[in-house]
Design a protein around this motif. Structure first.
Motif, short mmCIF file in Angstrom:
data_model
loop_
_atom_site.label_atom_id
_atom_site.label_comp_id
_atom_site.label_asym_id
_atom_site.label_seq_id
_atom_site.Cartn_x
_atom_site.Cartn_y
_atom_site.Cartn_z
N LEU A 340 0.63 -1.23 0.04
CA LEU A 340 0.06 -0.06 -0.15
C LEU A 340 0.70 1.38 -0.05
N GLY A 341 0.56 2.29 -0.67
CA GLY A 341 1.26 3.61 -0.48
C GLY A 341 0.28 4.82 -0.66
N VAL A 342 0.74 5.95 -0.24
CA VAL A 342 -0.02 7.12 -0.48
C VAL A 342 1.08 8.26 -0.99
N THR A 343 0.37 8.79 -1.80
CA THR A 343 1.20 10.05 -2.63
C THR A 343 0.39 11.40 -2.51
N LEU A 344 1.18 12.46 -1.96
CA LEU A 344 0.68 13.56 -2.00
C LEU A 344 1.11 14.39 -3.17
N SER A 345 0.12 14.97 -3.88
CA SER A 345 0.79 16.20 -5.01
C SER A 345 -0.14 17.28 -5.23
N SER A 346 0.06 17.96 -6.24
CA SER A 346 -0.24 19.58 -6.43
C SER A 346 0.08 20.26 -5.22
N LEU A 347 1.34 20.19 -4.99
CA LEU A 347 1.84 20.90 -3.74
C LEU A 347 2.04 22.44 -3.84
N GLU A 348 1.72 23.09 -2.71
CA GLU A 348 1.95 24.54 -2.67
C GLU A 348 2.25 25.10 -1.32
N GLN A 349 2.82 26.09 -1.04
CA GLN A 349 3.34 26.86 -0.09
C GLN A 349 1.97 26.86 1.18
N ALA A 350 2.10 26.66 2.46
CA ALA A 350 1.12 26.50 3.29
C ALA A 350 0.78 27.93 3.77
N ASP A 351 -0.56 28.09 4.02
CA ASP A 351 -1.07 29.21 4.71
C ASP A 351 -0.53 29.42 5.96
N VAL A 352 0.23 30.09 6.25
CA VAL A 352 0.64 30.23 7.87
C VAL A 352 -0.35 30.31 8.73
N ASN A 353 -1.55 30.98 8.66
CA ASN A 353 -2.63 31.19 9.45
C ASN A 353 -3.41 29.82 9.97
N GLN A 354 -3.44 29.18 8.84
CA GLN A 354 -4.19 27.86 8.74
C GLN A 354 -3.21 26.76 9.47
N THR A 355 -1.87 27.00 9.19
CA THR A 355 -0.97 26.16 9.68
C THR A 355 -0.84 26.19 11.34
N ASP A 356 -1.05 27.50 11.83
CA ASP A 356 -0.94 27.85 13.37
C ASP A 356 -2.01 26.86 13.91
N GLN A 357 -3.13 26.89 13.17
CA GLN A 357 -4.23 26.58 13.78
C GLN A 357 -4.47 24.96 13.83
N LEU A 358 -3.67 24.38 12.92
CA LEU A 358 -3.92 22.84 12.83
C LEU A 358 -2.39 22.51 12.68
N LYS A 359 -2.01 21.84 14.04
CA LYS A 359 -0.59 21.47 14.18
C LYS A 359 -0.80 19.84 13.97
#
Length: 362
Positions: A340-359
Motif C-alpha cells: 500500500l502507498g500514499v502520494t501527495l501532489s499538487s503541492l503548494e506553500q502552506a497558509d501560515v494562519n491555517q498552519t498555526d491553527q492545525l498542528k
C-alpha cells in the motif's frame, strides 16, 4: 566507464544532521539531555518522528508506532514536534552551506548534498571543507553533523553513515568500487526492504553479486532502476547536485510481510505512511490538494485511486479520511494486497494562519 579517466572528478559532500529533531529538543531542554527521547505523539495511533541516540540503543527508530517504541523503551520520553523551530535551525545550516557553494541540494530539513568541486573559498580539499562546515554548524546551532565525502552522490550518502554520530568519512575514486562490492545490497541507499528481498531471491546479496549481473538482466527485473543499479554496482553515479530542487509530489509505501485481505489492517498499515508524508509537509511548510492511494496485489498488478480537494489538506486526519474513503471500496479485494502507498501532489506553500491553527497530531 573508467572512473579514474573522468576529465573532472567531482567533489561531493553529503551533510546529515545527527538525530536532528531529537537533538534540537535536547539542546533546548537540558533536562532531556542524555535521556531516551522520541519526537512524536504517545497516543495509541502515534508514530515516532525521530529518536535520540539514547533511544536508538533500545531499538527505537523513526516511523515506528509509538506503542511499540514505548514497549521497547519503558523510560522513553515523548516530545511534541516543533517544526517551526526545526525549519529555523535548518535555514541557519543552509546559510552556512551557501558560504561554500551555490550547488546545494536539500533532501530534507536535516540533510543535503553539496558540490564543492569548484567552491567559493577556493579550498582544494573537500574533507577540509566538510570539517569547517561541521565546526560552523556546531558553533552556530550547538548541534552535531556528520558528513560523507566522495566523487558522486551515492557514495557520499553512504560515507556519511560510516562514522555517525559527529564524524565524517571519505570514499575515494580508488576505493569506491571495492567499497560497493563488499556492501550488502540491503544497506544500499535507494534499495528498500522490498527491493532487497527481490534481489535476495535473485541471488544478489552484495555489491559484487549486483556487479556480476548484466544491464539487460537488471533492466528486465528492476525496470527503469536497472541502469542505476548497474552503475552504482561499479561505483558510478552520474547524477548532478541540483540546487533548488522543486518536488512535485511526496509519497511513502510499504510492502507487508503477509498479504492483507481486510480493511482494518490495511488502514492500520496506512497510518505510518500518512504520518511520514505529513511530517514532510509540516517540516517544509507545504500542503497538497491531491492524495493518491496505491494498491499492489499479490500477483503484482496494481491500481491507484486519487482524490483532489477544493482546498489543500490541512492535517494528517484529513488525509487519513480521504485515504479511508479511497481504501474502503477496494475491500474485499479480488486477491491479497501486498503493498500500500500514499502520494501527495499538487503541492503548494502552506497558509501560515491555517498552519498555526492545525498542528500535526502524531
Amino acid at each position: 566507464m573508467d572512473i579514474m579517466a573522468s576529465a573532472t572528478i567531482r567533489k561531493i559532500i553529503h551533510v546529515d544532521m545527527d538525530a536532528f529533531y531529537a537533538s534540537v529538543e535536547q539542546r533546548d531542554n537540558p533536562e532531556l539531555r542524555g535521556k531516551p527521547l522520541a519526537v512524536g505523539g504517545a497516543a495509541a495511533r502515534g508514530v515516532v518522528a525521530a529518536a535520540s541516540y539514547e533511544a536508538r540503543k533500545f531499538g527505537v527508530h523513526s516511523a515506528m508506532p509509538s506503542v511499540t517504541a514505548a514497549r521497547k523503551c519503558p523510560d522513553l520520553i515523548f516530545v511534541t514536534p516543533r517544526f517551526e523551530v526545526y525549519r529555523a535551525v535548518s535555514q541557519q545550516i543552509r546559510e552556512i552551506f551557501a558560504e561554500y557553494t551555490p550547488l546545494i541540494e536539500p533532501l530534507s530539513l536535516d540533510e543535503a548534498y553539496l558540490d564543492v568541486t569548484e567552491n567559493l573559498k577556493d579550498m582544494p580539499i573537500a574533507t577540509a571543507i566538510a570539517l569547517e562546515i561541521r565546526a560552523k554548524i556546531k558553533a552556530v546551532t550547538g548541534l552535531n553533523a556528520s558528513a560523507g565525502i566522495s566523487y558522486n552522490k551515492f557514495l557520499a550518502k553512504m560515507a556519511s553513515d560510516l562514522n555517525k554520530p559527529n564524524g565524517q568519512a571519505v570514499i575515494t575514486p580508488k576505493n569506491g568500487p571495492a567499497f560497493v562490492e563488499g556492501l550488502a545490497v540491503k544497506k544500499f541507499h535507494g534499495v528498500g526492504p522490498a527491493t532487497a528481498e527481490k534481489m535476495h531471491r535473485l541471488g544478489i546479496q552484495t555489491g559484487a553479486d549486483l556487479k556480476a549481473q548484466s544491464l539487460q538482466f537488471l533492466t528486465q527485473h528492476f525496470g527503469k532502476a536497472g541502469p542505476y543499479f548497474h552503475g552504482i554496482a561499479r561505483g558510478i553515479d552520474e547524477r548532478r547536485v541540483k540546487p533548488d530542487r522543486v518536488r512535485k509530489s511526496v509519497g511513502a509505501e510499504d510492502t507487508f510481510a503477509q498479504d492483507i485481505h481486510s480493511y482494518d489492517p490495511a488502514l492500520e498499515g496506512m497510518r505510518p505512511l500518512i504520518a511520514k508524508v505529513w511530517r514532510y509537509c509540516e517540516a517544509n511548510a507545504i500542503r497538497a490538494k491531491t492524495v493518491t492511494l496505491k494498491v499492489k496485489y499479490a500477483d503484482f498488478t496494481q491500481i491507484t485511486r486519487a482524490r483532489t480537494g477544493e482546498r489543500s489538506f490541512l492535517s494528517a486526519g484529513e488525509i487519513e479520511a480521504a485515504i479511508s474513503s479511497l481504501l474502503q471500496p477496494v475491500f474485499p479485494p479480488p486477491k491479497g494486497v501486498r503493498l500500500l502507498g500514499v502520494t501527495l501532489s499538487s503541492l503548494e506553500q502552506a497558509d501560515v494562519n491555517q498552519t498555526d491553527q492545525l498542528k500535526l497530531t502524531l
